[in-house]
Design an enzyme around this catalytic site. Sequence first.
Site, short mmCIF file in Angstrom:
data_model
loop_
_atom_site.label_atom_id
_atom_site.label_comp_id
_atom_site.label_asym_id
_atom_site.label_seq_id
_atom_site.Cartn_x
_atom_site.Cartn_y
_atom_site.Cartn_z
N ASP A 93 89.36 49.43 26.10
CA ASP A 93 88.43 48.57 25.38
C ASP A 93 88.04 49.43 24.19
O ASP A 93 87.35 50.45 24.37
CB ASP A 93 87.21 48.26 26.25
CG ASP A 93 86.24 47.36 25.51
OD1 ASP A 93 86.04 47.59 24.31
OD2 ASP A 93 85.71 46.42 26.12
N HIS A 94 88.50 49.06 23.01
CA HIS A 94 88.34 50.01 21.90
C HIS A 94 86.87 50.29 21.58
O HIS A 94 86.54 51.28 20.94
CB HIS A 94 89.12 49.57 20.65
CG HIS A 94 88.49 48.45 19.89
ND1 HIS A 94 88.62 47.14 20.25
CD2 HIS A 94 87.71 48.45 18.79
CE1 HIS A 94 87.96 46.37 19.39
NE2 HIS A 94 87.39 47.15 18.49
N HIS B 36 84.05 43.74 25.50
CA HIS B 36 83.19 44.61 24.69
C HIS B 36 81.71 44.48 25.07
O HIS B 36 81.01 45.48 25.26
CB HIS B 36 83.34 44.30 23.20
CG HIS B 36 84.76 44.31 22.72
ND1 HIS B 36 85.70 45.17 23.21
CD2 HIS B 36 85.41 43.55 21.80
CE1 HIS B 36 86.88 44.96 22.61
NE2 HIS B 36 86.72 43.96 21.76
C1 BG6 Z 1 88.90 42.54 19.27
C2 BG6 Z 1 88.88 41.04 19.22
O1 BG6 Z 1 88.95 42.97 20.60
O2 BG6 Z 1 87.72 43.04 18.67
C3 BG6 Z 1 88.76 40.56 17.79
O3 BG6 Z 1 90.08 40.53 19.79
C4 BG6 Z 1 87.56 41.19 17.14
O4 BG6 Z 1 88.66 39.14 17.74
C5 BG6 Z 1 87.58 42.69 17.30
O5 BG6 Z 1 87.59 40.85 15.75
C6 BG6 Z 1 86.28 43.31 16.83
O6 BG6 Z 1 86.42 44.70 16.81
P1 BG6 Z 1 85.52 45.59 15.85
O7 BG6 Z 1 85.88 46.99 16.20
O8 BG6 Z 1 85.87 45.19 14.45
O9 BG6 Z 1 84.09 45.25 16.18
#
Ligand code: BG6
Length: 516
Positions: free
Chosen positions: A198-199, A261
């Site tokens: 989960d980045h 997230h």
């Molecule tokens: C991804 C989603 O996991 O996270 C995207 O699939 C979303 O839809 C993105 O735009 C948001 O990531 P960040 O790091 O830009 O908040």
Amino acid sequence: MAKTTPFTLVIFGATGDLTRRKLIPAVWSLYRQNLLPEEFRVIGFARREWTDDVFRDRMKEAVTEFSDCPLDEEEWRGFARCVHYHCSEFDQIEGYRDLRLKLESFEAEPGDACTNWETCCKTELRHSVLFYLATQPGQFSLVIDKLRQAGFHSAHRSGQGWARIIIEKPFGTDLASALKMNREISKGFSENQIYRIDHYLGKETVQNLLVFRFANSLFEPLWNGHFIDHVQITVSETVGVEGRGGYYDQSGAIRDIVQNHVMQLLALVAMEPPVSLKGDDIRDAKVQAIRSLRPIPEDCLNQQIVRAQYTRGVLPDGREAKGYLEEEGIDPKSITETYAALKVQIDNWRWAGVPFYIRTGKYLPVRITEIGIHFKPVPNVLFNSAGQMQPNMLALRIQPNEGIALQFQVKEPGPAMKIEPYKMRFAYAESFDSRSPEAYERLILDAALGDTTLFIRNDEVEAAWRFLDPVLRGCLGQNRDTLAGYPAGSWGPLAADELLERDGHQWELVRMPARK
Ligand code: BG6
């Protein structure tokens, strides 16, 4: 930062967007910072008939476009020597056997930088392999099964190295598919070989949640329902579906952002102190928090959940945005939500009676991820004629302009007793010169080091689905009338404001100093 031992990173789906935008720029950045071992290899595994050189050229373009580490020709040449390409279908076992041969062949062609080929690279480059599944989610099980058939799962049993697999979300689309995926994965690989990304967990500010809560004595005693009135979590995006209509229409805001997230943010805010900082201890504490979420009964869906879709509107930069139903790849009758607001409760001693309000959406006016901890108001007895009394609030800004703000009351200078809310702010950009690493840099490095802390375990995924699956099924059963609309570029539907107003609250965000 510890350095890893020599290893090979094999990226499945290497010709795709994730590899270009995130993975190769992250590996390049690790290389530039000297955080990779002297010997490592990257092998792009995909169906397109590219050669090593074509792959290297494409990745050079990707780094030029997406990396914040400038491209130095000399260094790039050194890096490019470690980059290879392997063309194969995902469903053909021969491709995986050939991959093995390619790994074996590294023995015979030491890279120029190698200083101790006999002792390190020969065994470790071949036997320590990090597989990154950047493919369509529908192919995860297939690839993992083929890796097993080709014997990669047992490489580590010889004691000469390791095999680990990084998987990208989505981890299933509901509870049943997540359980199925976990079952399939576990046929060949053990849970400690699986690194679910989960980045958000790779973001510095998300990791700082642990430090903030457990490395300061100030807040933890207040971190409960005796002092905290409610918590708000906002993940607001300024982008729309951005050409990902096909994926997004099957997903929607709850699956795309809340299931992963937001659940991770909520778990880190709500969890009990872990017994240690070891990966499994932290994950145990997170799972407990997610499992304590009170199920939302079907007849309460409309009181606790607001779903909405963006309609045509004007974005903050003046551009006109199409409505969701007009976007490419979207079913014109779709009832997929691009915005969701939820009120959830955690049934445990710490959080009983404290609502957590969550909102996320596409095409909102500002890109912000923030957690707001709203403390209880003081009894209104002493200063009720002294001005506007706003309860204390702690804002944990995840992105952008990362930092922390604490709101408290101050007396306005002057003869009268006049009270004003004031915010004390800490901004990463003002306090630290060093660059924050991109989430993928940290996560790839941790997986190569065998540190599971920032990855999601199977029971976390399942607990999140156990909570959200009935919600999604309930929403699916509803008709179109329960789906609100909001103009692109606005803060979402009125119903989301009413969700809080019913409890006497309103959505709040703080302003943080911008990065220089
Ligand atoms: C991804 C989603 O996991 O996270 C995207 O699939 C979303 O839809 C993105 O735009 C948001 O990531 P960040 O790091 O830009 O908040």
